[in-house]
Scaffold this motif. Structure first.
Motif, PDB file in Angstrom:
ATOM      1  N   THR A 296       4.582  23.573  -6.436  1.00 54.07           N
ATOM      2  CA  THR A 296       4.305  23.832  -7.851  1.00 54.07           C
ATOM      3  C   THR A 296       5.632  23.911  -8.612  1.00 54.07           C
ATOM      4  OG1 THR A 296       4.423  26.238  -7.656  1.00 54.07           O
ATOM      5  CG2 THR A 296       2.278  25.183  -7.210  1.00 54.07           C
ATOM      6  N   PRO A 297       5.599  23.694  -9.917  1.00 50.44           N
ATOM      7  CA  PRO A 297       6.827  23.859 -10.704  1.00 50.44           C
ATOM      8  C   PRO A 297       7.421  25.257 -10.550  1.00 50.44           C
ATOM      9  CG  PRO A 297       5.175  22.702 -11.996  1.00 50.44           C
ATOM     10  CD  PRO A 297       4.496  23.166 -10.736  1.00 50.44           C
ATOM     11  N   GLU A 298       6.563  26.267 -10.434  1.00 50.45           N
ATOM     12  CA  GLU A 298       7.058  27.634 -10.267  1.00 50.45           C
ATOM     13  C   GLU A 298       7.839  27.776  -8.959  1.00 50.45           C
ATOM     14  OE1 GLU A 298       3.682  27.680 -13.075  1.00 50.45           O
ATOM     15  OE2 GLU A 298       3.999  26.796 -11.080  1.00 50.45           O
ATOM     16  N   GLU A 299       7.338  27.164  -7.890  1.00 49.98           N
ATOM     17  CA  GLU A 299       8.031  27.233  -6.600  1.00 49.98           C
ATOM     18  C   GLU A 299       9.377  26.523  -6.665  1.00 49.98           C
ATOM     19  OE1 GLU A 299       4.119  27.358  -3.640  1.00 49.98           O
ATOM     20  OE2 GLU A 299       4.994  25.427  -4.231  1.00 49.98           O
ATOM     21  N   ILE A 300       9.401  25.378  -7.322  1.00 48.45           N
ATOM     22  CA  ILE A 300      10.647  24.620  -7.448  1.00 48.45           C
ATOM     23  C   ILE A 300      11.658  25.398  -8.285  1.00 48.45           C
ATOM     24  CG2 ILE A 300      11.671  22.486  -8.323  1.00 48.45           C
ATOM     25  CD1 ILE A 300       8.930  21.145  -7.747  1.00 48.45           C
ATOM     26  N   ALA A 301      11.175  26.004  -9.382  1.00 55.60           N
ATOM     27  CA  ALA A 301      12.065  26.783 -10.243  1.00 55.60           C
ATOM     28  C   ALA A 301      12.664  27.964  -9.484  1.00 55.60           C
ATOM     29  CB  ALA A 301      11.301  27.277 -11.473  1.00 55.60           C
ATOM     30  N   GLN A 302      11.845  28.647  -8.679  1.00 53.39           N
ATOM     31  CA  GLN A 302      12.332  29.799  -7.921  1.00 53.39           C
ATOM     32  C   GLN A 302      13.377  29.368  -6.896  1.00 53.39           C
ATOM     33  OE1 GLN A 302       9.289  31.910  -5.777  1.00 53.39           O
ATOM     34  NE2 GLN A 302      10.535  33.753  -5.565  1.00 53.39           N
ATOM     35  N   ARG A 303      13.127  28.234  -6.249  1.00 44.07           N
ATOM     36  CA  ARG A 303      14.065  27.753  -5.232  1.00 44.07           C
ATOM     37  C   ARG A 303      15.422  27.400  -5.839  1.00 44.07           C
ATOM     38  NH1 ARG A 303      14.561  22.479  -3.276  1.00 44.07           N
ATOM     39  NH2 ARG A 303      12.650  21.919  -4.348  1.00 44.07           N
ATOM     40  N   LEU A 304      15.418  26.844  -7.072  1.00 41.60           N
ATOM     41  CA  LEU A 304      16.653  26.417  -7.715  1.00 41.60           C
ATOM     42  C   LEU A 304      17.320  27.526  -8.519  1.00 41.60           C
ATOM     43  CD1 LEU A 304      15.527  22.920  -9.059  1.00 41.60           C
ATOM     44  CD2 LEU A 304      17.085  23.349  -7.156  1.00 41.60           C
ATOM     45  N   GLY A 305      16.553  28.597  -8.808  1.00 46.43           N
ATOM     46  CA  GLY A 305      17.082  29.621  -9.689  1.00 46.43           C
ATOM     47  C   GLY A 305      17.103  29.195 -11.134  1.00 46.43           C
ATOM     48  N   TRP A 306      16.200  28.273 -11.480  1.00 43.38           N
ATOM     49  CA  TRP A 306      16.104  27.752 -12.844  1.00 43.38           C
ATOM     50  C   TRP A 306      14.967  28.445 -13.577  1.00 43.38           C
ATOM     51  CZ3 TRP A 306      16.390  21.649 -12.691  1.00 43.38           C
ATOM     52  CH2 TRP A 306      17.664  21.265 -12.242  1.00 43.38           C
ATOM     53  N   THR A 307      14.975  28.301 -14.908  1.00 39.64           N
ATOM     54  CA  THR A 307      13.813  28.734 -15.675  1.00 39.64           C
ATOM     55  C   THR A 307      12.694  27.718 -15.478  1.00 39.64           C
ATOM     56  OG1 THR A 307      14.469  27.533 -17.657  1.00 39.64           O
ATOM     57  CG2 THR A 307      15.288  29.800 -17.425  1.00 39.64           C
ATOM     58  N   LEU A 308      11.462  28.156 -15.722  1.00 42.04           N
ATOM     59  CA  LEU A 308      10.334  27.248 -15.580  1.00 42.04           C
ATOM     60  C   LEU A 308      10.425  26.113 -16.604  1.00 42.04           C
ATOM     61  CD1 LEU A 308       7.649  26.507 -14.267  1.00 42.04           C
ATOM     62  CD2 LEU A 308       6.512  28.056 -15.875  1.00 42.04           C
ATOM     63  N   ALA A 309      10.852  26.432 -17.829  1.00 42.81           N
ATOM     64  CA  ALA A 309      10.949  25.398 -18.866  1.00 42.81           C
ATOM     65  C   ALA A 309      11.927  24.310 -18.459  1.00 42.81           C
ATOM     66  CB  ALA A 309      11.377  26.024 -20.185  1.00 42.81           C
ATOM     67  N   ARG A 310      13.075  24.697 -17.939  1.00 42.52           N
ATOM     68  CA  ARG A 310      14.064  23.706 -17.511  1.00 42.52           C
ATOM     69  C   ARG A 310      13.519  22.856 -16.363  1.00 42.52           C
ATOM     70  NH1 ARG A 310      20.128  25.184 -15.186  1.00 42.52           N
ATOM     71  NH2 ARG A 310      20.714  23.084 -14.534  1.00 42.52           N
ATOM     72  N   THR A 311      12.822  23.493 -15.444  1.00 41.80           N
ATOM     73  CA  THR A 311      12.261  22.767 -14.302  1.00 41.80           C
ATOM     74  C   THR A 311      11.207  21.758 -14.743  1.00 41.80           C
ATOM     75  OG1 THR A 311      12.653  24.727 -12.936  1.00 41.80           O
ATOM     76  CG2 THR A 311      11.154  23.054 -12.050  1.00 41.80           C
ATOM     77  N   LEU A 312      10.357  22.148 -15.687  1.00 38.51           N
ATOM     78  CA  LEU A 312       9.323  21.242 -16.171  1.00 38.51           C
ATOM     79  C   LEU A 312       9.915  20.020 -16.852  1.00 38.51           C
ATOM     80  CD1 LEU A 312       6.728  23.833 -17.510  1.00 38.51           C
ATOM     81  CD2 LEU A 312       6.413  22.277 -15.567  1.00 38.51           C
ATOM     82  N   VAL A 313      10.992  20.222 -17.621  1.00 39.60           N
ATOM     83  CA  VAL A 313      11.661  19.083 -18.260  1.00 39.60           C
ATOM     84  C   VAL A 313      12.208  18.128 -17.199  1.00 39.60           C
ATOM     85  CG1 VAL A 313      13.637  18.392 -19.675  1.00 39.60           C
ATOM     86  CG2 VAL A 313      12.236  20.319 -20.372  1.00 39.60           C
ATOM     87  N   ALA A 314      12.833  18.699 -16.165  1.00 44.73           N
ATOM     88  CA  ALA A 314      13.399  17.864 -15.106  1.00 44.73           C
ATOM     89  C   ALA A 314      12.307  17.097 -14.361  1.00 44.73           C
ATOM     90  CB  ALA A 314      14.196  18.726 -14.132  1.00 44.73           C
ATOM     91  N   LEU A 315      11.203  17.754 -14.071  1.00 48.46           N
ATOM     92  CA  LEU A 315      10.113  17.097 -13.361  1.00 48.46           C
ATOM     93  C   LEU A 315       9.501  15.979 -14.198  1.00 48.46           C
ATOM     94  CD1 LEU A 315       8.419  20.242 -11.791  1.00 48.46           C
ATOM     95  CD2 LEU A 315       9.545  18.385 -10.526  1.00 48.46           C
ATOM     96  N   THR A 316       9.314  16.238 -15.488  1.00 47.93           N
ATOM     97  CA  THR A 316       8.767  15.208 -16.367  1.00 47.93           C
ATOM     98  C   THR A 316       9.691  14.001 -16.419  1.00 47.93           C
ATOM     99  OG1 THR A 316       7.637  16.854 -17.713  1.00 47.93           O
ATOM    100  CG2 THR A 316       8.012  14.708 -18.730  1.00 47.93           C
ATOM    101  N   ASP A 317      10.995  14.258 -16.528  1.00 52.49           N
ATOM    102  CA  ASP A 317      11.957  13.162 -16.589  1.00 52.49           C
ATOM    103  C   ASP A 317      11.944  12.356 -15.296  1.00 52.49           C
ATOM    104  OD1 ASP A 317      14.195  11.835 -18.034  1.00 52.49           O
ATOM    105  OD2 ASP A 317      15.321  12.518 -16.290  1.00 52.49           O
ATOM    106  N   LEU A 318      11.921  13.037 -14.155  1.00 48.76           N
ATOM    107  CA  LEU A 318      11.900  12.324 -12.875  1.00 48.76           C
ATOM    108  C   LEU A 318      10.594  11.549 -12.697  1.00 48.76           C
ATOM    109  CD1 LEU A 318      13.533  14.847 -10.371  1.00 48.76           C
ATOM    110  CD2 LEU A 318      14.545  12.834 -11.448  1.00 48.76           C
TER     111      LEU A 318
END
Length: 363
Positions: A296-318
């Protein structure tokens, strides 16, 4: 040390006189008489130097470096301005201000979702190519460009209309701190300086100064982003514009710029092509390290130490680049081995022709 404090004294001057002081000192001339008179009205030399020393200590307290025009780290683009700043306060990576590939991205504060998504994708695409992204940290296009740059592990530059220790707008507290960690915050106003309307207009000239080119994503007929265009043109920077619908008020300023000869661009690939910069290789940018395990985006954000908003932008771009795949459950996985990627495959021949005329706004 006293020379640096003398430059900081210039912050006591009105804007017009401050420019006169800076220009005089850069050319080895004494301060104009009117500058001396205003400075003396603020007290004797000792009092002024003590005030400047307090400003310097305030900068240190908030983790900011102080740059003056005679410093080697002072951005060269700022010295090209008709009214160079008397000092710059920088939190973060000062070296980002010297990246000759830096691109400014500006636009509406209250635009459309289409515009914000375009700004995020351009910010991310430029960051994947190793290009710094400069903007003003405002709501709308500015914030979206910063988030896109951060999502691709890039170096954003936020030029502020307040002190570097002042959070404005209030909703960008987290974004402002992320920018300071990954890139830098820069301001010509001393720490603690509150937001004032005229300071944001002045701020726009610094965005144009630190950038090699300027991209306008959305701008109405009276958008403040158009002032940044004016400064960019004065500095000889290339102006690029993302076209918008003819019936959208937030695209009116962009369409006017295109009518007057600005370079049309659709995405980061077009910007890179216009500047003669290489496209990023597939997989460059956001270090999400997706694999065959759905997360999930939440799991990815926690693993990277990122905010959820930043993670969602990165996932959308990829996902748009074909380097991530969203499953039915809203989880993300890496695409199957051998699946085609859209990154780095764009032909330069497919880019729109560059405009020959320099864009100029109608009076």
């Amino acid at each position: 040390m006293s020379e640096r404090l003398a430059w900081l004294e210039g912050l006591l001057l009105p804007v017009a006189l401050r420019a006169s002081m800076v220009q005089a000192r850069l050319t080895g001339r004494p301060d104009p008489p009117e500058v001396t008179q205003v400075l003396e009205a603020h007290g004797g030399l000792r009092d002024r130097r003590q005030w400047a020393a307090r400003v310097r200590e305030s900068a240190r307290a908030c983790g900011a470096q102080v740059l003056v025009p005679t410093d080697p780290d002072f951005p060269r683009g700022c010295l090209q301005l008709r009214d160079p700043p008397a000092a710059l306060f920088v939190r973060g990576d000062v070296a980002a201000l010297h990246d000759e590939r830096c691109v400014g991205v500006v636009g509406c504060r209250r635009g459309t979702e289409r515009g914000r998504l375009a700004a995020e994708r351009i910010g991310a695409g430029l960051a994947r190519a190793g290009v710094c992204v400069a903007s003003g940290l405002a709501y709308g296009v500015d914030g979206a460009a910063h988030r896109g740059c951060l999502a691709a592990a890039g170096r954003p530059i936020a030029v502020l209309g307040t002190g570097v220790d002042v959070v404005y707008p209030a909703g960008h507290l987290e974004l402002q701190e992320e920018v300071a960690r990954s890139g830098c915050l820069v301001s010509e106003y001393e720490p603690g300086a509150p937001p004032r309307k005229w300071q944001f207009l002045a701020r726009n000239r610094l965005i144009a100064a630190v950038a090699r080119a300027l991209v306008v994503v959305e701008a109405g007929e009276s958008s403040g982003a158009l002032s940044t265009v004016d400064f960019a043109l004065q500095l000889g920077r290339e102006v690029m514009v993302v076209p918008g619908p003819v019936d959208c008020p937030h695209a009116a300023g962009c369409l006017e710029l295109l009518h007057n000869g600005a370079t049309p661009v659709r995405d980061a690939a077009d910007v890179l092509d216009a500047l003669g910069l290489p496209l990023p290789p597939p997989g460059a940018g956001a270090p999400l390290s997706l694999d065959a395990t759905p997360r999930t985006p939440e799991e990815i954000a926690q693993r990277l130490g990122w905010t959820l908003a930043r993670t969602l932008v990165a996932l959308t771009d990829l996902e748009l680049q074909g380097e991530a795949r969203r499953t039915a459950g809203g989880r993300y996985v890496a695409p199957p081995a051998g699946a085609p990627s859209r990154a780095g495959t764009r032909s330069r021949a497919a880019s729109p022709p560059r405009a020959q005329a320099a864009p100029r706004r109608r009076s």
